[in-house]
Design an enzyme around this catalytic site. Structure first.
Site, short mmCIF file in Angstrom:
data_model
loop_
_atom_site.label_atom_id
_atom_site.label_comp_id
_atom_site.label_asym_id
_atom_site.label_seq_id
_atom_site.Cartn_x
_atom_site.Cartn_y
_atom_site.Cartn_z
N HIS A 68 0.82 -1.21 0.00
CA HIS A 68 0.00 0.00 0.00
C HIS A 68 0.85 1.26 0.00
O HIS A 68 0.54 2.23 -0.69
CB HIS A 68 -0.90 -0.04 1.25
CG HIS A 68 -1.88 1.07 1.34
ND1 HIS A 68 -3.09 1.05 0.68
CD2 HIS A 68 -1.85 2.24 2.02
CE1 HIS A 68 -3.75 2.15 0.96
NE2 HIS A 68 -3.03 2.89 1.76
N SER A 118 -8.06 4.59 -3.44
CA SER A 118 -8.92 3.47 -3.04
C SER A 118 -8.98 3.33 -1.52
O SER A 118 -8.05 3.73 -0.83
CB SER A 118 -8.36 2.17 -3.61
OG SER A 118 -7.09 1.90 -3.02
N HIS A 119 -10.06 2.80 -1.03
CA HIS A 119 -10.14 2.35 0.35
C HIS A 119 -10.96 1.07 0.36
O HIS A 119 -11.98 0.97 1.04
CB HIS A 119 -10.73 3.43 1.26
CG HIS A 119 -10.01 3.56 2.56
ND1 HIS A 119 -10.62 3.83 3.75
CD2 HIS A 119 -8.69 3.42 2.86
CE1 HIS A 119 -9.71 3.88 4.72
NE2 HIS A 119 -8.55 3.64 4.20
N ASN A 120 -10.50 0.10 -0.42
CA ASN A 120 -11.30 -1.08 -0.72
C ASN A 120 -11.42 -2.06 0.44
O ASN A 120 -12.52 -2.41 0.85
CB ASN A 120 -10.70 -1.83 -1.92
CG ASN A 120 -10.64 -0.95 -3.16
OD1 ASN A 120 -11.42 0.00 -3.26
ND2 ASN A 120 -9.74 -1.24 -4.06
N ARG A 140 -7.49 14.98 2.68
CA ARG A 140 -6.26 15.49 3.32
C ARG A 140 -5.10 15.56 2.33
O ARG A 140 -4.24 16.43 2.43
CB ARG A 140 -5.89 14.63 4.53
CG ARG A 140 -6.71 14.95 5.77
CD ARG A 140 -6.11 14.33 7.03
NE ARG A 140 -5.94 12.89 6.92
CZ ARG A 140 -6.92 12.00 7.04
NH1 ARG A 140 -8.15 12.41 7.28
NH2 ARG A 140 -6.69 10.70 6.93
N ASP A 293 0.00 15.10 5.17
CA ASP A 293 -1.14 14.56 5.92
C ASP A 293 -0.75 13.21 6.50
O ASP A 293 0.20 12.57 6.05
CB ASP A 293 -2.35 14.39 5.01
CG ASP A 293 -2.12 13.34 3.94
OD1 ASP A 293 -1.16 13.51 3.16
OD2 ASP A 293 -2.87 12.35 3.90
N GLU A 337 -3.16 4.77 12.63
CA GLU A 337 -3.73 5.49 11.50
C GLU A 337 -4.93 6.32 11.92
O GLU A 337 -5.88 6.51 11.16
CB GLU A 337 -4.08 4.49 10.39
CG GLU A 337 -2.85 3.78 9.87
CD GLU A 337 -3.09 2.93 8.64
OE1 GLU A 337 -4.25 2.76 8.25
OE2 GLU A 337 -2.10 2.45 8.08
N GLN A 339 -7.32 9.18 12.25
CA GLN A 339 -7.62 10.10 11.16
C GLN A 339 -7.48 11.56 11.59
O GLN A 339 -7.27 11.86 12.77
CB GLN A 339 -9.06 9.85 10.67
CG GLN A 339 -9.26 8.44 10.17
CD GLN A 339 -8.52 8.20 8.89
OE1 GLN A 339 -8.86 8.74 7.84
NE2 GLN A 339 -7.48 7.38 8.93
N ASP A 527 -5.53 8.16 -11.83
CA ASP A 527 -6.03 6.80 -11.98
C ASP A 527 -5.97 6.05 -10.66
O ASP A 527 -5.14 6.33 -9.81
CB ASP A 527 -5.25 6.04 -13.06
CG ASP A 527 -3.77 5.89 -12.69
OD1 ASP A 527 -3.28 6.67 -11.86
OD2 ASP A 527 -3.12 4.99 -13.24
N GLY A 564 -2.10 9.13 -8.63
CA GLY A 564 -3.16 8.15 -8.46
C GLY A 564 -2.79 7.16 -7.39
O GLY A 564 -2.05 7.48 -6.45
#
Lengths: 776, 240
Positions: A68, A118-120, A140, A293, A337, A339, A527, A564
């Site tokens: 990631h 993405s946040h799949n 962010r 961020d 993590e 937020q 993308d 992307g």
């Protein structure tokens, strides 16, 4: 809780796992595998450090070297986006790939930054928070560039609409996108919704954010200036999302051990909204030297990237970090993590003013460190040195893999199984055509998404000129001139499954076309590449083909990729099979510029007496179409032929026609073909039409069903005001582009196609009923 | 359309943490021909403005209850006093919720009947064209402005509702279907004096052709919201 924490707490000496201690206990076993690191990667870390890592260092490397964060499987291939960007394409690029988001010059001193991400995986585990924090993260990124976020879009892909688990995911994801985005005051101006069984265990939640700034306001993520302060501000650091970045993105969590299901982050949009305004005030007052961020990998990522991009040295005292939970260990603080956090580099002289602004917004702030010229990132925790690394080895010099890839064994058979070879019957009688058209209009992927989009605020900020269901979202940037941007995103996973190279190009072509239908000049690309496991040569081949195809097509169309995201491991099946992973889904966003958004062309017909013209050529291209899917449950063959030169010509015609007031409406033809586009254009403002396809059928040699359902590319329908038909024809003939008059709009509330009558009420009921029926 | 001679009028727009439509309300004031004055939640000074708009959003995250925390902001103490003294105050969406929380207006807002956020172009009937914010409308006129909220269902006990109806204080009613379950289709109400008006839909998002709701004149052409603001200016000129 994380294994790093356990290690730290259970250290034999009962003290923190320090750098000094690591040197004297070289044989201590660290649980690197359960943090997602491979044996060779751990060995590399030991080589880099000349000793074993401390628990805190291991936490940092494990998250930063995850797929990631490090793009280790895709990096080699993603370079094509830069390599294939010509000098001419860079003309409008102020910031290219590699920063938080690309920045594009749109003229008048204005710039626009945009990115899709993405946040799949989190959205499958916990749909509401997964989607909400997906929006929060991309917003962010945009703030970090120095921009005011002005709009968002969401690209959602779910499993089969009637699967028992789909409603759970749909309700959560839509609620999360809306709940977070609406609370931020960002208009949602469009996106995509798709249902396909291939996304059942792997829903895709992509989110795009666009921001606006003046050229001089661009901010970058770098820590420069020895003695400058490193400031962490926003929400406090808590125990949520620890290890999310490395573990969620590293391997499939289906069938994994329980520890591979880490907590998904929890968002607080109110905090983020305050943070946006606070950051903009800080930027405006010139109080920020560098900013980053906190997203995936939290403080690990922010400190190492800022240091790596800047003068190369930074020291942090980790006990200065404000905590939600005082029991968090050093490793957890580094990996958290949580937020709504930002990290800024501030000169000592401006620190007081900086703190005054954050105090005004009630944003908690802590000075946690300082920039230096040591070339090292050092972190102390209550006086114990727990991290001493070269930040580049964490942030930018992680592993790069040249993964094996090969055309899947099943690909040839899939390509050979086209609509014709499979003997799929086209409807022949007019009644059958009418019935199938209605079936398509009501099918999940063509039906109105208003059940979803009516839950999103499209008005806030007062600059939305076009939003869903129009072809692209259009936002005003400059209130005095009307200068603005249009954005569209598209993907066709079915085409990409049949041929990932052209499939990715189809996504680009469609988004490019959608931007042009509004009258905007396409300028730049973002993308989000959603694929299966890079460790499966089949998925890896799809990824490489798609990247290559997209990079090649961008070059032909003259629009650069500005940034992307890549999401891999979207698969839960046995490797090597046709259904191992999701349909390869390269989501492509195109940004275009309009000199005056008041001039943007909508997708629907406005009144009676407009001439309807079809631009482009229709071929018998039904492989991979919605018709093949809905009517026959079939996927096979090859995607429609792609002619990028024709796409370019069509876009130029649409842009010029809009500029010269030759069109009142324009709508692209894509999923569902001409039939669906006619229905869309009619339903937009409730204006019917009488369509006669005789000339089209004769010219292109196709039958009625093919004309209505084929998904040939480089086509659009336009509504032309009386008297402008000749001027439009001249515009087309100058480019050798085919056009044919297919009818005119009427007053009677009926869409009539070659004698088939479809009442608009009947069409509307079919279109809007589907999602409401399943999720209402 | 703007009110001539109104440029001297200063209309305050309050920003709370979590306010979203403050800049939009400022734009609406500007388009109407007056001068917008940004006001800050933490500052009790109203800066001598001639009228105040409490804009939409999610003040303090709408945690606890929409508008419930905002009601205790320093600016609200001054505002409540000024409103009781006749200062024209318009509460839009979250601003309406603040007005009920601070008891300038009766009743309360709960979650929409179907529990989801609703964004749509909404037709309203102007029931009372005599308030400080509606005098440029005709009674019974139908207008279209955007509706966008999560907690928009207006509720009050029957006696309060009867009282509002009896005193002509129901200012706007939903037409063409009740979107959120509000009692008696009520979209907006006023105080007895008519200087304080609150409503859930957003007039500030229907002030500029091209960026409002779809209207008879075409795509996003609706500007019915502008008359809220010109009404305030007209009433200010009348009392000047």
């Amino acid at each position: 809780m994380s294994t790093a924490a356990t290690t730290s707490e259970n250290h034999p000496s009962g003290t923190p796992d320090t750098v000094e201690g690591a040197a004297t206990t070289p044989d201590l076993e660290l649980p690197y595998r359960s943090l997602g690191l491979k044996d060779n990667e751990y060995a590399d870390i030991v080589t880099i450090l000349g000793r074993r890592p401390t628990a805190a260092e291991l936490a940092m490397y494990s998250v930063m070297w995850s797929e990631h964060c490090s793009y280790k499987s895709s990096k080699k291939h993603l370079r094509q986006f830069g390599d294939k960007t010509t000098e001419a394409m860079r003309e409008h690029l102020l910031v290219g790939i590699g920063e938080n988001a690309g920045v594009v010059d749109i003229g008048g001193g204005w710039a626009v930054t945009f990115k899709v991400e993405s946040h799949n995986h989190p959205s499958y585990v916990e749909p509401y928070q997964g989607a909400a924090t997906g929006v929060g993260g991309i917003v962010r990124d945009i703030i970090s560039m120095g921009a005011r976020p002005v709009a968002i879009m969401d690209q959602l892909r779910f499993g089969a609409i009637d699967h028992p688990d789909t409603a759970r995911v749909v309700h959560g994801v839509v609620g999360g996108v809306g709940g977070y985005g609406n609370s931020l005051g960002l208009p949602n101006i469009g996106g995509e919704t798709e249902f396909d069984p291939c996304y059942q265990g792997n829903p895709l939640v992509n989110a795009l954010c666009v921001g606006v700034l003046r050229h001089e306001d661009i901010h970058l993520a770098s820590a420069t200036g020895v003695g400058n302060k490193v400031v962490l501000f926003g929400a406090r650091t808590g125990g949520d999302g620890i290890g999310g970045a490395s573990i969620l993105a590293s391997e499939t969590f289906e069938g994994g051990v329980p520890t591979k299901r880490p907590s998904v982050q929890v968002g607080d949009p109110f905090m983020e909204k305050v943070l946006i305004e606070c950051c903009l005030e800080l930027f405006h007052a010139g109080l920020v030297e560098g900013i980053q961020d906190l997203g995936a990998a939290g403080i690990s990522c922010a400190t190492s990237e800022l240091a790596s991009n800047g003068d190369g040295g930074m020291h942090v005292d980790l006990e200065s970090v404000l905590l939600r939970d005082p029991s968090l260990t050093a490793g957890e603080i580094l990996m958290s993590e949580s937020q709504e956090r930002m990290m800024a580099v501030v000169t000592p002289a401006k620190l007081e003013a900086f703190l005054a602004v954050t105090a005004k917004w009630d944003v908690e702030t802590a000075v946690i460190g300082e920039v230096n010229d040591s070339g090292r990132l050092t972190i102390d925790h209550f006086g114990h040195r727990i991290v001493d690394v070269d930040p580049r080895t964490v942030a930018h010099e992680g592993p790069v893999y040249d993964r094996p890839f090969a055309r899947p064994a099943w690909q040839d058979a899939l390509n050979a199984d086209g609509v014709t070879a499979a003997g799929l019957a086209l409807p022949t009688s007019p009644e059958e055509v009418r019935e199938q058209l209605l079936t398509l209009v009501a099918s999940p992927n063509l039906a109105s998404a208003s059940w979803i989009t009516d839950q999103y605020d499209r008005y806030v900020q007062g600059n939305t000129a076009l939003a869903m269901p129009d072809d692209a979202g259009v936002i005003r940037v400059d209130e005095s001139t009307g200068l603005g941007v249009a954005i569209a995103t598209d993907a066709n996973g079915r085409f990409a499954k049949l041929d990932p190279y052209t499939g990715a190009q189809h996504a680009l072509a469609e988004a490019y076309r959608n931007v042009a239908t509004t009258g905007a000049r396409p300028l730049a690309v973002t993308d989000c590449l959603n694929f299966g496991s890079p460790e499966d040569p089949d998925s890896m081949w799809q990824l490489v083909e798609a990247i290559t195809g997209l990079a090649d097509a961008c070059q032909v169309l003259g629009v650069p990729v500005t940034g992307g995201n890549v999401s891999l491991y979207n698969g839960t099946g046995e490797p090597g099979r046709i259904d191992s992973s999701i349909n390869p889904t390269p989501v492509v966003g195109v940004l275009g510029v309009l000199d005056d958004v008041a001039h943007a062309t909508p997708s629907g017909w406005r009144g009676a007496g407009e001439t309807i013209v079809l631009l482009g050529t229709t071929r018998a291209e039904l492989d991979g179409s919605v018709w093949a899917d809905v009517v026959h449950g079939h996927l096979g063959g090859l995607p429609p032929q792609l002619d990028l030169a024709a796409e370019k010509a069509l876009a130029a015609i649409l842009v010029n026609a809009s500029r010269d007031d030759l069109v009142l409406a324009a709508h692209d033809l894509s999923k569902g073909g001409l039939g669906q586009s006619l229905v869309d254009a009619a339903l937009r403002f409730g204006v019917g039409a009488r369509i006669d396809l005789t000339a089209l059928l004769t010219r292109d040699g196709v039958d009625l069903a093919t004309a209505l359902f084929s998904e040939s590319t480089a086509r659009a329908i336009v509504a032309v005001p009386r008297g402008s038909e000749v001027a439009l024809a001249d515009l087309c003939s100058a480019r050798g582009f085919p056009l044919v008059r297919i009818g005119e709009t009427t007053e009677d509330g009926v869409l009539e196609i070659d004698g088939l009558e479809l009442g608009l009420d009947e069409l509307r009921a079919a279109s809007t009923g589907t999602l409401a029926r399943h999720f209402g | 359309m703007s009110v001539s001679g109104a440029a001297g009028a200063r209309i305050g727009v309050v920003t709370f943490p979590g306010t979203l439509d403050d800049r939009d309300a400022q734009r609406a004031v500007r388009v109407a021909g007056a001068t917008p004055v940004p006001l800050w939640h933490g500052d009790a000074d109203l800066g001598g403005v001639d009228a105040v708009v409490l804009p939409g959003g999610f003040s303090y995250g709408d945690y606890l209850r929409a508008g419930a925390i905002a009601r205790f902001a320093p600016v609200m103490t001054s505002l409540v006093d000024a409103a009781k003294g006749g200062l024209p105050v318009l509460g839009i969406c979250n601003g309406f919720q603040m007005l009920t929380e601070s008891h300038l207006l009766p009743g309360s807002m709960i979650k929409n009947e179907r529990l989801t956020f609703i964004c749509r172009d909404q037709v309203l009937r102007v029931e009372n064209a005599g308030t400080a914010w509606t005098n440029e409308f005709a009674a019974g006129e139908e207008i279209t402005i955007p509706l966008k909220n999560q907690d928009g269902q207006y509720v009050a006990d029957e006696r309060t509702l009867d009282e509002l109806e009896g005193e002509g204080r129901v200012v706007f009613r939903y037409v063409g279907g009740n979107p959120n379950g509000s009692r008696r289709d009520i979209a907006g109400i006023s105080n007895a004096r008519g200087n304080v008006v609150g409503l859930m839909p957003h007039p500030e998002h229907a002030v500029e052709a091209g960026f409002g709701p779809d209207g008879a004149a075409g795509l996003r052409s609706g500007t019915d919201g502008l008359r809220f603001f010109t009404s305030a200016l007209t009433s200010l000129l009348a009392t000047a």
